[in-house]
Scaffold this motif. Structure first.
Motif, PDB file in Angstrom:
ATOM      1  N   GLY A 132      35.247 -10.558  18.283  1.00 48.51           N
ATOM      2  CA  GLY A 132      36.297 -10.492  17.274  1.00 48.51           C
ATOM      3  C   GLY A 132      35.806 -10.558  15.842  1.00 48.51           C
ATOM      4  N   ARG A 133      34.515 -10.391  15.616  1.00 50.10           N
ATOM      5  CA  ARG A 133      33.966 -10.448  14.262  1.00 50.10           C
ATOM      6  C   ARG A 133      33.990  -9.099  13.565  1.00 50.10           C
ATOM      7  NH1 ARG A 133      28.714 -13.392  13.709  1.00 50.10           N
ATOM      8  NH2 ARG A 133      29.541 -13.654  11.629  1.00 50.10           N
ATOM      9  N   LEU A 134      34.185  -8.018  14.338  1.00 50.43           N
ATOM     10  CA  LEU A 134      34.258  -6.665  13.806  1.00 50.43           C
ATOM     11  C   LEU A 134      35.324  -5.928  14.594  1.00 50.43           C
ATOM     12  CD1 LEU A 134      32.939  -4.630  11.818  1.00 50.43           C
ATOM     13  CD2 LEU A 134      31.374  -4.014  13.666  1.00 50.43           C
ATOM     14  N   LYS A 135      36.139  -5.141  13.909  1.00 53.48           N
ATOM     15  CA  LYS A 135      37.251  -4.457  14.552  1.00 53.48           C
ATOM     16  C   LYS A 135      37.063  -2.946  14.482  1.00 53.48           C
ATOM     17  CE  LYS A 135      42.242  -4.086  14.380  1.00 53.48           C
ATOM     18  NZ  LYS A 135      43.445  -4.373  13.649  1.00 53.48           N
ATOM     19  N   ARG A 136      37.341  -2.290  15.582  1.00 47.50           N
ATOM     20  CA  ARG A 136      37.303  -0.832  15.601  1.00 47.50           C
ATOM     21  C   ARG A 136      38.446  -0.297  14.755  1.00 47.50           C
ATOM     22  NH1 ARG A 136      36.322  -0.042  22.064  1.00 47.50           N
ATOM     23  NH2 ARG A 136      34.147  -0.674  22.019  1.00 47.50           N
ATOM     24  N   ALA A 137      38.190   0.793  14.037  1.00 44.07           N
ATOM     25  CA  ALA A 137      39.205   1.339  13.145  1.00 44.07           C
ATOM     26  C   ALA A 137      39.613   2.758  13.518  1.00 44.07           C
ATOM     27  CB  ALA A 137      38.697   1.315  11.707  1.00 44.07           C
ATOM     28  N   GLY A 138      39.092   3.279  14.599  1.00 45.55           N
ATOM     29  CA  GLY A 138      39.448   4.631  15.009  1.00 45.55           C
ATOM     30  C   GLY A 138      38.403   5.201  15.938  1.00 45.55           C
ATOM     31  N   GLY A 139      38.437   6.493  16.081  1.00 43.97           N
ATOM     32  CA  GLY A 139      37.506   7.163  16.972  1.00 43.97           C
ATOM     33  C   GLY A 139      37.993   7.108  18.402  1.00 43.97           C
ATOM     34  N   THR A 140      37.058   7.134  19.330  1.00 43.61           N
ATOM     35  CA  THR A 140      37.381   7.079  20.756  1.00 43.61           C
ATOM     36  C   THR A 140      36.761   5.830  21.354  1.00 43.61           C
ATOM     37  OG1 THR A 140      35.399   8.292  21.424  1.00 43.61           O
ATOM     38  CG2 THR A 140      37.355   9.613  20.888  1.00 43.61           C
ATOM     39  N   GLU A 141      37.046   5.593  22.617  1.00 42.30           N
ATOM     40  CA  GLU A 141      36.468   4.432  23.302  1.00 42.30           C
ATOM     41  C   GLU A 141      34.939   4.502  23.314  1.00 42.30           C
ATOM     42  OE1 GLU A 141      36.525   0.792  25.060  1.00 42.30           O
ATOM     43  OE2 GLU A 141      38.283   1.883  24.351  1.00 42.30           O
ATOM     44  N   ARG A 142      34.414   5.692  23.524  1.00 45.54           N
ATOM     45  CA  ARG A 142      32.956   5.861  23.577  1.00 45.54           C
ATOM     46  C   ARG A 142      32.310   6.015  22.209  1.00 45.54           C
ATOM     47  NH1 ARG A 142      30.522   8.119  28.739  1.00 45.54           N
ATOM     48  NH2 ARG A 142      28.837   8.358  27.279  1.00 45.54           N
ATOM     49  N   PRO A 174      33.513   4.815  18.731  1.00 49.68           N
ATOM     50  CA  PRO A 174      34.432   4.199  17.760  1.00 49.68           C
ATOM     51  C   PRO A 174      33.910   4.303  16.335  1.00 49.68           C
ATOM     52  CG  PRO A 174      33.173   2.510  18.870  1.00 49.68           C
ATOM     53  CD  PRO A 174      32.808   3.814  19.520  1.00 49.68           C
ATOM     54  N   TRP A 175      34.829   4.158  15.393  1.00 55.90           N
ATOM     55  CA  TRP A 175      34.500   4.084  13.971  1.00 55.90           C
ATOM     56  C   TRP A 175      34.801   2.679  13.505  1.00 55.90           C
ATOM     57  CZ3 TRP A 175      38.563   8.316  12.776  1.00 55.90           C
ATOM     58  CH2 TRP A 175      38.151   9.537  13.303  1.00 55.90           C
ATOM     59  N   TYR A 176      34.087   2.267  12.463  1.00 54.66           N
ATOM     60  CA  TYR A 176      34.287   0.957  11.851  1.00 54.66           C
ATOM     61  C   TYR A 176      34.443   1.152  10.352  1.00 54.66           C
ATOM     62  CZ  TYR A 176      32.354  -0.290  16.353  1.00 54.66           C
ATOM     63  OH  TYR A 176      32.132  -0.390  17.695  1.00 54.66           O
ATOM     64  N   ARG A 177      35.385   0.441   9.739  1.00 54.92           N
ATOM     65  CA  ARG A 177      35.602   0.559   8.296  1.00 54.92           C
ATOM     66  C   ARG A 177      34.388   0.024   7.550  1.00 54.92           C
ATOM     67  NH1 ARG A 177      40.612  -1.002   5.518  1.00 54.92           N
ATOM     68  NH2 ARG A 177      39.448  -2.902   5.287  1.00 54.92           N
ATOM     69  N   ALA A 178      33.988   0.724   6.503  1.00 57.90           N
ATOM     70  CA  ALA A 178      32.834   0.314   5.700  1.00 57.90           C
ATOM     71  C   ALA A 178      33.048  -1.082   5.116  1.00 57.90           C
ATOM     72  CB  ALA A 178      32.583   1.326   4.593  1.00 57.90           C
ATOM     73  N   GLU A 179      34.284  -1.409   4.721  1.00 52.62           N
ATOM     74  CA  GLU A 179      34.575  -2.729   4.145  1.00 52.62           C
ATOM     75  C   GLU A 179      34.355  -3.837   5.170  1.00 52.62           C
ATOM     76  OE1 GLU A 179      36.853  -0.227   4.174  1.00 52.62           O
ATOM     77  OE2 GLU A 179      36.873   0.406   2.073  1.00 52.62           O
ATOM     78  N   ASP A 180      34.717  -3.584   6.431  1.00 55.09           N
ATOM     79  CA  ASP A 180      34.530  -4.581   7.483  1.00 55.09           C
ATOM     80  C   ASP A 180      33.046  -4.807   7.763  1.00 55.09           C
ATOM     81  OD1 ASP A 180      37.283  -4.658   7.637  1.00 55.09           O
ATOM     82  OD2 ASP A 180      37.404  -3.429   9.456  1.00 55.09           O
ATOM     83  N   VAL A 181      32.285  -3.724   7.762  1.00 56.90           N
ATOM     84  CA  VAL A 181      30.837  -3.838   7.977  1.00 56.90           C
ATOM     85  C   VAL A 181      30.199  -4.607   6.828  1.00 56.90           C
ATOM     86  CG1 VAL A 181      28.680  -2.551   8.242  1.00 56.90           C
ATOM     87  CG2 VAL A 181      30.783  -1.723   9.347  1.00 56.90           C
ATOM     88  N   ALA A 182      30.616  -4.322   5.597  1.00 64.42           N
ATOM     89  CA  ALA A 182      30.086  -5.033   4.431  1.00 64.42           C
ATOM     90  C   ALA A 182      30.425  -6.514   4.503  1.00 64.42           C
ATOM     91  CB  ALA A 182      30.638  -4.420   3.149  1.00 64.42           C
ATOM     92  N   ALA A 183      31.610  -6.856   5.007  1.00 63.37           N
ATOM     93  CA  ALA A 183      31.999  -8.268   5.124  1.00 63.37           C
ATOM     94  C   ALA A 183      31.125  -8.988   6.143  1.00 63.37           C
ATOM     95  CB  ALA A 183      33.472  -8.377   5.515  1.00 63.37           C
ATOM     96  N   VAL A 184      30.843  -8.359   7.275  1.00 65.81           N
ATOM     97  CA  VAL A 184      29.971  -8.967   8.279  1.00 65.81           C
ATOM     98  C   VAL A 184      28.568  -9.145   7.708  1.00 65.81           C
ATOM     99  CG1 VAL A 184      28.862  -8.635  10.527  1.00 65.81           C
ATOM    100  CG2 VAL A 184      31.293  -8.131  10.250  1.00 65.81           C
TER     101      VAL A 184
END
Length: 66
Positions: A34-44, A46-56
């Motif tokens: 739960g530290r990073l959330k998928r923001a789109g794409g497919t199950e295989r 996925p995409w992650y928001r740049a802001e979420d990656v920067a926060a991690v």
């Protein structure tokens, strides 16, 4: 080799792994915990928001300097 489309402002799993200095499995583990959330794409693929990656990344750097 097919190149998957990732919209601007989002990263794929391999890009996130490279940015965080971990493996794609490590990225999946961050999602599972739960530290990073998928923001789109497919199950295989996925995409992650740049802001979420920067926060991690910021959290990891803050822990490393503490």
């Amino acid at each position: 080799m097919d190149t998957e489309y990732i919209p601007p402002g989002y990263y794929g799993t391999h890009d996130v792994a490279r940015a965080l200095g971990t493996s794609p499995g490590g990225v999946r583990n961050l999602v599972y915990r739960g530290r990073l959330k998928r923001a789109g794409g497919t199950e295989r693929h996925p995409w992650y928001r740049a802001e979420d990656v920067a926060a991690v990344l910021a959290q990891r750097q803050a822990r490393a300097t503490a």
